[in-house]
Design a protein around this motif. Sequence first.
Motif, PDB file in Angstrom:
ATOM      1  N   ILE A 163     -14.377   2.214 -69.777  1.00  0.00           N
ATOM      2  CA  ILE A 163     -15.535   1.160 -70.354  1.00  0.00           C
ATOM      3  C   ILE A 163     -17.334   1.485 -70.225  1.00  0.00           C
ATOM      4  CG2 ILE A 163     -16.849  -1.176 -69.209  1.00  0.00           C
ATOM      5  CD1 ILE A 163     -13.725  -0.653 -67.491  1.00  0.00           C
ATOM      6  N   LEU A 164     -17.257   2.148 -71.328  1.00  0.00           N
ATOM      7  CA  LEU A 164     -18.721   1.642 -71.455  1.00  0.00           C
ATOM      8  C   LEU A 164     -19.869   0.331 -71.512  1.00  0.00           C
ATOM      9  CD1 LEU A 164     -18.056   4.626 -74.373  1.00  0.00           C
ATOM     10  CD2 LEU A 164     -18.446   5.180 -72.012  1.00  0.00           C
TER      11      LEU A 164
ATOM     12  N   MET B  60     -16.060   3.040 -64.262  1.00  0.00           N
ATOM     13  CA  MET B  60     -16.612   2.938 -65.820  1.00  0.00           C
ATOM     14  C   MET B  60     -17.870   3.446 -65.896  1.00  0.00           C
ATOM     15  SD  MET B  60     -18.276  -1.540 -65.499  1.00  0.00           S
ATOM     16  CE  MET B  60     -19.248  -1.229 -64.056  1.00  0.00           C
ATOM     17  N   LEU B  61     -18.763   3.053 -66.457  1.00  0.00           N
ATOM     18  CA  LEU B  61     -20.353   3.410 -67.135  1.00  0.00           C
ATOM     19  C   LEU B  61     -21.483   2.281 -67.021  1.00  0.00           C
ATOM     20  CD1 LEU B  61     -19.700   6.647 -69.314  1.00  0.00           C
ATOM     21  CD2 LEU B  61     -19.319   7.021 -67.212  1.00  0.00           C
ATOM     22  N   TRP B  62     -22.149   2.465 -66.832  1.00  0.00           N
ATOM     23  CA  TRP B  62     -23.100   1.163 -67.247  1.00  0.00           C
ATOM     24  C   TRP B  62     -24.591   2.073 -67.343  1.00  0.00           C
ATOM     25  CZ3 TRP B  62     -22.890  -4.292 -67.330  1.00  0.00           C
ATOM     26  CH2 TRP B  62     -24.197  -4.205 -67.223  1.00  0.00           C
ATOM     27  N   TYR B  63     -24.626   1.212 -68.288  1.00  0.00           N
ATOM     28  CA  TYR B  63     -26.248   1.537 -68.884  1.00  0.00           C
ATOM     29  C   TYR B  63     -27.341   0.515 -69.002  1.00  0.00           C
ATOM     30  CZ  TYR B  63     -30.976   3.929 -70.127  1.00  0.00           C
ATOM     31  OH  TYR B  63     -31.787   4.582 -70.590  1.00  0.00           O
TER      32      TYR B  63
ATOM     33  N   LEU C 213     -11.482   5.304 -74.606  1.00  0.00           N
ATOM     34  CA  LEU C 213     -13.348   4.894 -74.339  1.00  0.00           C
ATOM     35  C   LEU C 213     -12.961   2.824 -75.034  1.00  0.00           C
ATOM     36  CD1 LEU C 213     -15.365   7.406 -76.128  1.00  0.00           C
ATOM     37  CD2 LEU C 213     -15.055   7.091 -73.383  1.00  0.00           C
ATOM     38  N   VAL C 214     -13.434   2.696 -74.186  1.00  0.00           N
ATOM     39  CA  VAL C 214     -13.793   1.164 -74.468  1.00  0.00           C
ATOM     40  C   VAL C 214     -15.160   0.121 -74.419  1.00  0.00           C
ATOM     41  CG1 VAL C 214     -12.759  -1.328 -73.320  1.00  0.00           C
ATOM     42  CG2 VAL C 214     -11.846   0.847 -72.780  1.00  0.00           C
TER      43      VAL C 214
END
Length: 261
Positions: free
Chosen positions: A35-36, A157-160, A117-118
């Motif tokens: 998850i992006l 999950m990648l979180w920025y 990729l989401v």
Amino acid sequence: MFELLLVLLAIGFHLTSSSAQVKEIKLAQPSNIFILAGQSNMAGRGGVSGGVWDGNVPPECQSNLSILRLSANLTWEEAKEPLHKDIDVNKTNGVGPGMSFANSVLRRDPSLGRIGLVPCAIGGTKISQWERGTFLYNQLINRANVAVEGGGIIIAMLWYQGESDTINKKDALSYKKNLETFLTNVRADLRFPSLPIIQVALASGEGLFIDIVRQAQLGIKLPNVRCVDAKGLQLQKDDLHLTTESQVKLGQMLAGAFFEF
């Protein structure tokens, strides 16, 4: 003449079948899903100036038949820049960290197979807009659930996010608590309490309280949550968004952090 016609028809059928098989390979359910989420620097503004993307896609961000993306209409398609083109629709999207991340992950571990990729990031959003029950939160959970319907699994999950929370001191001071609550809720609603999460500490901000938000991000102590520090990566002239080169580097940094789990 009749025999020649049969041969031509057979060749045409073979080519059509081969084309269909290639399409099926591209759109097949990915095995491992990421998850992006976050705001503009996750959505990607690399190469965007004056509301126009320059179209430059670095080698590290090139498309790959083993990398798919979940489109806005919830179907799998070949991933390519800009990853958030139909998600962050009110802004011009360019290069983000997602493709560099995915390509780097596959280079390091080809056994991960087809990656999905989401994209869920929306530019200009505060952490309060990601609270449980909000549109953005519900969209993330819904897209993540659809992504695994074919049998794949979410592996991180990648979180920025956080630039928008540097404007108001009250928002900055409450950021740590709000982020911890958000990450905990996501894990609960995805029924994955140990979901690996990689968050990015800000390289920039829109207000005066960048340091407060950064300290909050660097101070998160939840299990299975890692932090990649973007400070020092080159920014565009707006002093807010990462350059294309910086997005490539960030994606590689995120991949390195993923393999530390």
